[in-house]
Design a protein around this motif. Structure first.
Motif, PDB file in Angstrom:
ATOM      1  N   GLN A 103       1.670  -0.983   4.154  1.00 24.48           N
ATOM      2  CA  GLN A 103       1.726  -0.676   2.740  1.00 24.48           C
ATOM      3  C   GLN A 103       0.551  -0.452   1.942  1.00 24.48           C
ATOM      4  OE1 GLN A 103       3.805  -4.166   1.384  1.00 24.48           O
ATOM      5  NE2 GLN A 103       5.729  -3.331   1.190  1.00 24.48           N
ATOM      6  N   VAL A 105      -2.338  -0.685  -0.694  1.00 20.79           N
ATOM      7  CA  VAL A 105      -2.972  -2.092  -1.316  1.00 20.79           C
ATOM      8  C   VAL A 105      -2.149  -2.345  -2.577  1.00 20.79           C
ATOM      9  CG1 VAL A 105      -5.144  -2.878  -2.373  1.00 20.79           C
ATOM     10  CG2 VAL A 105      -5.404  -1.748  -0.567  1.00 20.79           C
ATOM     11  N   TRP A 108       0.466  -4.683  -2.009  1.00 22.39           N
ATOM     12  CA  TRP A 108       0.261  -5.944  -1.141  1.00 22.39           C
ATOM     13  C   TRP A 108       0.526  -7.016  -1.942  1.00 22.39           C
ATOM     14  CZ3 TRP A 108      -5.179  -5.591   1.311  1.00 22.39           C
ATOM     15  CH2 TRP A 108      -5.496  -4.841   2.116  1.00 22.39           C
ATOM     16  N   ASN A 109       1.248  -8.228  -1.048  1.00 22.14           N
ATOM     17  CA  ASN A 109       1.397  -9.442  -1.684  1.00 22.14           C
ATOM     18  C   ASN A 109       0.462 -10.355  -1.006  1.00 22.14           C
ATOM     19  OD1 ASN A 109       3.453  -8.876  -3.467  1.00 22.14           O
ATOM     20  ND2 ASN A 109       4.737  -8.559  -1.504  1.00 22.14           N
ATOM     21  N   PRO A 110      -0.826 -10.613  -1.153  1.00 21.09           N
ATOM     22  CA  PRO A 110      -1.744 -11.494  -0.881  1.00 21.09           C
ATOM     23  C   PRO A 110      -1.385 -13.027  -1.203  1.00 21.09           C
ATOM     24  CG  PRO A 110      -2.726 -10.528  -2.690  1.00 21.09           C
ATOM     25  CD  PRO A 110      -1.421  -9.600  -2.534  1.00 21.09           C
ATOM     26  N   ARG A 277      -6.818  -7.189   7.283  1.00 21.45           N
ATOM     27  CA  ARG A 277      -5.445  -7.726   7.110  1.00 21.45           C
ATOM     28  C   ARG A 277      -5.364  -9.334   7.110  1.00 21.45           C
ATOM     29  NH1 ARG A 277      -5.348  -3.198  10.839  1.00 21.45           N
ATOM     30  NH2 ARG A 277      -5.811  -4.262  12.714  1.00 21.45           N
ATOM     31  N   LEU A 280      -3.400 -10.445   4.303  1.00 23.75           N
ATOM     32  CA  LEU A 280      -2.192 -10.604   4.029  1.00 23.75           C
ATOM     33  C   LEU A 280      -1.245 -11.575   4.941  1.00 23.75           C
ATOM     34  CD1 LEU A 280      -0.967  -6.769   4.113  1.00 23.75           C
ATOM     35  CD2 LEU A 280      -1.375  -8.291   1.975  1.00 23.75           C
TER      36      LEU A 280
END
Length: 281
Positions: A103, A105, A108-110, A277, A280
């Motif tokens: 996906q 940025v 993103w679901n950090p 990475r 994530l």
């Protein structure tokens, strides 16, 4: 004819050179060295020897089929930038050629935990880079001490802040450990390849790295700007200073050494991508 490039030979004339007086002024056809009789006198003659210049003039011109590398005319740093941009995706840079993976940025679901892993591993890499240039196993490394781009101390402050907020700071994970070990080994035997990693690590962070930091901060840190994304002084000038240093160092490299440096770019992206990475995870 330039007398500066000619050598003058004087020789005695004991016999007439020509049977007929009208041949007293003569010019020989051009040979590997050209001889031109400038004048004939009663007792001696002056002969001017002119070195052939055709082949030397041709040698000074670059071969018509010499390969020109993208950005070569602007300095080696532009060649490095060009190769790096080609490894971006089209949504990251207009020169990008890679297919997007995962996906963007913005989607993103950090998590705090994943972000801390990223920061810890990043600090290990910057610690390693800065220690290597300080030690300077190769003299060229010393050019990159105290550039103003250093990130180790900034990351130390950020991790201390997270600790004060009650978060547990993890130990470095395999992506950071592997990259740091690779940089250590590379720096001792391959300065061109090492400086490729140096360039890509610091310059990528000032561009895409800042954008990622801003997006992550919006999602999990209430927009707080970490020290990792701050620099003392004018960042554009700091970057320009390092560009000039890299160009100057690369001037002494052969074309093969420059190409070897450029070929290391993909490995640099691979290692840094593995650390990125972690956000994530």
């Amino acid at each position: 004819m330039s007398m500066a490039s000619s050598s003058i030979i004087r020789c005695s004339q004991t016999q007439p050179l020509f049977k007929r007086p009208q041949h007293q002024q003569a010019v020989l056809k051009k040979q590997p060295h050209q001889f031109q009789f400038l004048s004939l006198q009663k007792s001696r003659m002056v002969v001017v020897v002119v070195a052939a210049t055709t082949s030397s003039t041709a040698a000074e011109k670059p071969p018509p089929n010499k390969k020109r590398y993208p950005g070569e005319g602007k300095g080696f740093i532009e060649e490095m930038r060009f190769v790096a941009m080609k490894l971006h995706t089209r949504d990251q840079a207009k020169e990008g050629e890679k297919e997007p993976q995962g996906q963007p940025v913005a989607k993103w679901n950090p998590s705090i935990e994943g972000y801390l892993k990223f920061l810890v591993d990043s600090k290990l890499v910057y610690d390693t880079l800065e220690r290597i240039v300080d030690k300077a196993s190769f003299p060229d490394y010393a050019e990159f001490r105290k550039t103003g781009l250093e990130r180790s101390e900034s990351l130390r402050k950020d991790l201390e802040w997270f600790k004060e907020q009650g978060h547990v700071i993890p130990e470095p994970s395999s992506p950071g450990v592997n990259y740091a070990q690779y940089l250590e080994e590379l720096s001792e035997k391959d300065p061109q390849a090492f400086l490729c990693h140096f360039y890509n690590t610091y310059f990528a962070h000032t561009a895409g790295g800042r954008m990622i930091g801003r997006k992550v901060a919006e999602k999990i840190l209430n927009g707080k700007e970490l020290e990792f994304y701050k620099w003392d002084g004018d960042l554009s000038q700091l970057l320009q200073n390092v560009r000039e240093k890299l160009n100057r160092v690369a001037e002494s490299w052969t074309r093969e050494e420059k190409n070897h440096c450029l070929e290391e770019t993909e490995k640099s992206f691979k290692f840094s991508g593995e650390i990125l990475r972690l956000i994530l995870s």
